[in-house]
Motif scaffolding. Structure first.
Motif, short mmCIF file in Angstrom:
data_model
loop_
_atom_site.label_atom_id
_atom_site.label_comp_id
_atom_site.label_asym_id
_atom_site.label_seq_id
_atom_site.Cartn_x
_atom_site.Cartn_y
_atom_site.Cartn_z
N MET A 1 11.05 19.65 -47.50
CA MET A 1 12.06 18.94 -47.82
C MET A 1 12.25 17.91 -47.33
SD MET A 1 15.99 20.85 -47.77
CE MET A 1 15.48 22.15 -48.89
N ASP A 2 12.52 16.94 -48.18
CA ASP A 2 12.92 15.52 -47.62
C ASP A 2 14.16 15.11 -47.08
OD1 ASP A 2 10.60 14.57 -48.77
OD2 ASP A 2 11.62 13.96 -50.70
N ASP A 3 14.06 14.55 -45.83
CA ASP A 3 15.43 13.78 -45.28
C ASP A 3 15.91 15.05 -44.26
OD1 ASP A 3 15.18 11.50 -46.02
OD2 ASP A 3 16.43 11.99 -47.91
N LYS A 4 15.02 15.91 -43.92
CA LYS A 4 15.41 17.43 -42.90
C LYS A 4 14.87 17.28 -41.36
CE LYS A 4 17.56 20.66 -43.85
NZ LYS A 4 18.97 21.22 -43.45
N LEU A 5 14.32 16.08 -41.40
CA LEU A 5 13.52 15.85 -39.77
C LEU A 5 14.78 16.22 -38.72
CD1 LEU A 5 11.27 15.01 -38.11
CD2 LEU A 5 12.06 12.78 -38.15
N MET A 6 14.25 17.17 -37.81
CA MET A 6 14.98 17.25 -36.65
C MET A 6 14.23 16.79 -35.45
SD MET A 6 16.20 21.15 -35.45
CE MET A 6 16.80 21.39 -34.16
N LEU A 7 14.88 15.79 -34.73
CA LEU A 7 14.36 15.07 -33.48
C LEU A 7 14.59 15.77 -32.30
CD1 LEU A 7 14.96 11.24 -34.16
CD2 LEU A 7 12.61 12.40 -34.15
N MET A 8 13.43 16.56 -31.72
CA MET A 8 13.80 17.24 -30.63
C MET A 8 12.75 16.52 -29.32
SD MET A 8 16.14 19.45 -30.86
CE MET A 8 15.90 20.47 -29.60
N ILE A 9 12.98 15.23 -29.17
CA ILE A 9 12.08 14.42 -28.41
C ILE A 9 13.03 13.92 -27.54
CG2 ILE A 9 9.99 14.38 -30.10
CD1 ILE A 9 10.96 11.65 -30.95
N PRO A 10 12.41 13.17 -26.34
CA PRO A 10 13.39 12.58 -25.51
C PRO A 10 13.62 11.05 -26.08
CG PRO A 10 11.09 12.36 -24.66
CD PRO A 10 11.04 13.43 -26.01
N GLY A 11 13.42 10.62 -27.29
CA GLY A 11 13.96 9.46 -27.68
C GLY A 11 12.78 8.88 -28.86
N PRO A 12 13.58 8.33 -29.95
CA PRO A 12 14.71 8.31 -30.26
C PRO A 12 15.18 9.82 -30.33
CG PRO A 12 13.51 6.98 -31.69
CD PRO A 12 12.45 7.70 -30.78
N ILE B 1 0.71 23.48 -31.62
CA ILE B 1 2.08 23.90 -31.57
C ILE B 1 2.86 22.86 -32.23
CG2 ILE B 1 4.12 24.34 -30.38
CD1 ILE B 1 2.19 25.62 -28.33
N ARG B 2 2.92 21.58 -31.96
CA ARG B 2 3.59 20.65 -32.33
C ARG B 2 3.24 20.33 -33.98
NH1 ARG B 2 2.10 15.45 -30.44
NH2 ARG B 2 4.12 14.80 -31.13
N ALA B 3 1.73 20.40 -34.14
CA ALA B 3 1.66 19.99 -35.88
C ALA B 3 2.43 21.13 -36.63
CB ALA B 3 0.10 20.16 -35.76
N ILE B 4 2.32 22.41 -36.17
CA ILE B 4 3.05 23.63 -36.97
C ILE B 4 4.37 23.13 -37.03
CG2 ILE B 4 3.55 25.96 -37.09
CD1 ILE B 4 0.65 26.50 -36.34
N MET B 5 5.07 23.02 -36.03
CA MET B 5 6.65 22.61 -35.77
C MET B 5 7.06 21.43 -36.92
SD MET B 5 8.15 24.79 -33.76
CE MET B 5 9.49 23.90 -32.96
N LYS B 6 6.10 20.45 -36.82
CA LYS B 6 6.44 19.16 -37.57
C LYS B 6 6.27 19.72 -39.38
CE LYS B 6 7.34 14.88 -38.58
NZ LYS B 6 7.16 14.94 -40.05
N LYS B 7 4.98 20.25 -39.41
CA LYS B 7 4.39 20.45 -40.95
C LYS B 7 5.37 21.54 -41.49
CE LYS B 7 0.63 21.46 -43.96
NZ LYS B 7 -0.60 21.80 -44.09
N GLN B 8 5.66 22.58 -40.82
CA GLN B 8 6.57 23.87 -41.43
C GLN B 8 7.85 24.04 -41.18
OE1 GLN B 8 4.18 27.18 -40.70
NE2 GLN B 8 6.06 28.80 -41.15
N PHE B 9 8.35 23.22 -40.24
CA PHE B 9 9.89 23.24 -39.83
C PHE B 9 10.54 21.87 -39.74
CE2 PHE B 9 8.08 27.16 -38.11
CZ PHE B 9 9.00 27.85 -38.79
N ASP B 10 9.51 20.60 -40.10
CA ASP B 10 10.08 19.29 -39.58
C ASP B 10 10.77 19.02 -38.44
OD1 ASP B 10 9.84 17.03 -41.22
OD2 ASP B 10 11.39 17.13 -42.39
#
Length: 384
Positions: free
Chosen positions: A1-12, A312-321
């Motif tokens: 789904m577009d525009d559902k990105l969730m940033l769980m990084i230290p920045g941005p 882990i990072r790849a699945i988190m990004k691809k499957q859950f954004d």
């Protein structure tokens, strides 16, 4: 789904709606009374956030630019400086100092371990001729999730008397208590895309009276990053160069949000998010890179041994954004990092941990009971 990105990084870090709406406004002229009035309020609120009566200056830079400005405005070629190096960013400040022909002495620790304050004490006490002109410390080492004992190190710097205390507070300011005036810190640098909750583009440098005295005789070259220019302009509620107007409008909005929440509540929230994240990772039987005693309130580094961090990072990004940060330099591929800084809530942590559990199962990791990570985080939230 577009525009559902969730940033769980230290920045941005995630940006609240109030700031996004401010960014969407038509720009106003930066030489207008309207902008000057807004800048005056922003400046006062920055002093509140830094817990200081000293100057807090805004530059159109990243956090690296802010720290570089914090170094070059107060030192001269050949000056002796101590730099704490226990991660990517401590190493970077050593590189910056060397680029400007400073005499660099590194005090090191293994990545994932905190700096030893006693090593600074020994160096400073041995400097009877007061040749050490500055000590440069990364408070929260973003690359590893270590919170260095700045308060103790700074106490030894104060006892030395001559050296300036220069602090990289890029991922600590707005996440953990950093009372500039109470501790007597001289230079505190940070960046907008962290605890400030706005996009990258603004750097901040807070400067003590002692540092301004050093500025008068400092001889390192500077022009755009000459903080004297910013000090004069800020005193008149203006800027020396064209600023990113809408970023400052957005900052005006987020600083008001922070004041409404209150400093103690902000610090408590970040500690609660850190505690929940670390409890969840322990509940999943995954190794943490850093000990609880030196854990950053902004970022948690995980060092999985039986599953690959990048998978882990790849699945988190691809499957859950959901975006998690990877390791840097020699830790690349060996760790992943979960950001819990700025506009992050309990819901975000629970969502990220639940998604992480699914990712681990898909990778064949069976070292935990399904739901144990979420349950561990939930227990922390229920108790606090």
């Amino acid at each position: 789904m577009d525009d559902k990105l969730m940033l769980m990084i230290p920045g941005p870090t995630p940006v609240p709606e109030a700031a996004l709406l401010a960014l969407a406004k038509h720009p106003i002229g930066h030489r207008t009374s309207e902008f000057s009035n807004l800048l005056a309020e922003v400046t006062q609120n920055l002093k509140w956030l830094h817990q200081t009566e000293s100057d807090v200056l805004m530059l159109t830079t990243s956090g690296t630019g802010a720290v570089e400005a914090g170094i070059i405005n107060f030192l001269s070629p050949g000056d002796r400086v101590l730099i704490g190096c226990n991660g990517k960013f401590g190493d970077r400040w050593a590189e910056v100092a060397q680029a400007y022909s400073l005499q660099v002495e590194k005090i090191t620790a293994e990545w994932g371990q905190p700096l030893d304050p006693q090593l600074f004490q020994e160096k400073l006490e041995a400097d009877t001729e007061k040749q050490i002109k500055a000590v440069i410390i990364t408070h929260s080492e973003t690359s590893t999730g270590v919170l260095n004992d700045l308060e103790t190190i700074n106490r030894y710097v104060k006892q030395h008397g001559e050296a300036l205390m220069i602090v990289d507070a890029v991922t600590s300011l707005g996440a953990v208590n950093l009372p500039m005036d109470t501790w007597g810190l001289d230079v505190v640098a940070s960046g907008s895309q962290k605890g400030y909750m706005i996009p990258p583009g603004l750097g901040f440098v807070a400067v003590s009276p002692k540092a301004w005295e050093a500025y008068k005789t400092a001889k390192l070259p500077r022009y755009y990053l000459d903080l004297g220019k910013y000090r004069k302009a800020t005193a008149k509620n203006t800027t020396p160069f064209t600023p990113p107007v809408n970023l400052i409008v957005a900052l005006h909005a987020t600083l008001r949000m922070m004041q409404a929440e209150g400093l103690e509540s902000i610090f408590t929230r970040h500690q609660r998010l850190m505690n929940a994240t670390r409890a969840a990772i322990k509940g999943l039987n995954l190794p943490l890179l850093t000990a609880d005693s030196c854990a950053s309130h902004a970022i948690t580094a995980v060092a999985p041994s039986s599953v690959e961090a990048e998978q882990i990072r790849a699945i988190m990004k691809k499957q859950f954004d959901i975006a998690l940060a990877g390791g840097q330099d020699h830790l690349k591929g060996k760790i992943f990092r979960i950001g819990h800084l700025g506009f992050v809530s309990e819901r975000d942590i629970l969502s990220a941990i639940a998604s992480l559990e699914v990712a681990l199962r898909e990778l064949g990791y069976e070292g935990f009971t399904p739901g144990s990570g979420v349950a561990a985080a939930a227990r922390v939230f229920a108790q606090s």
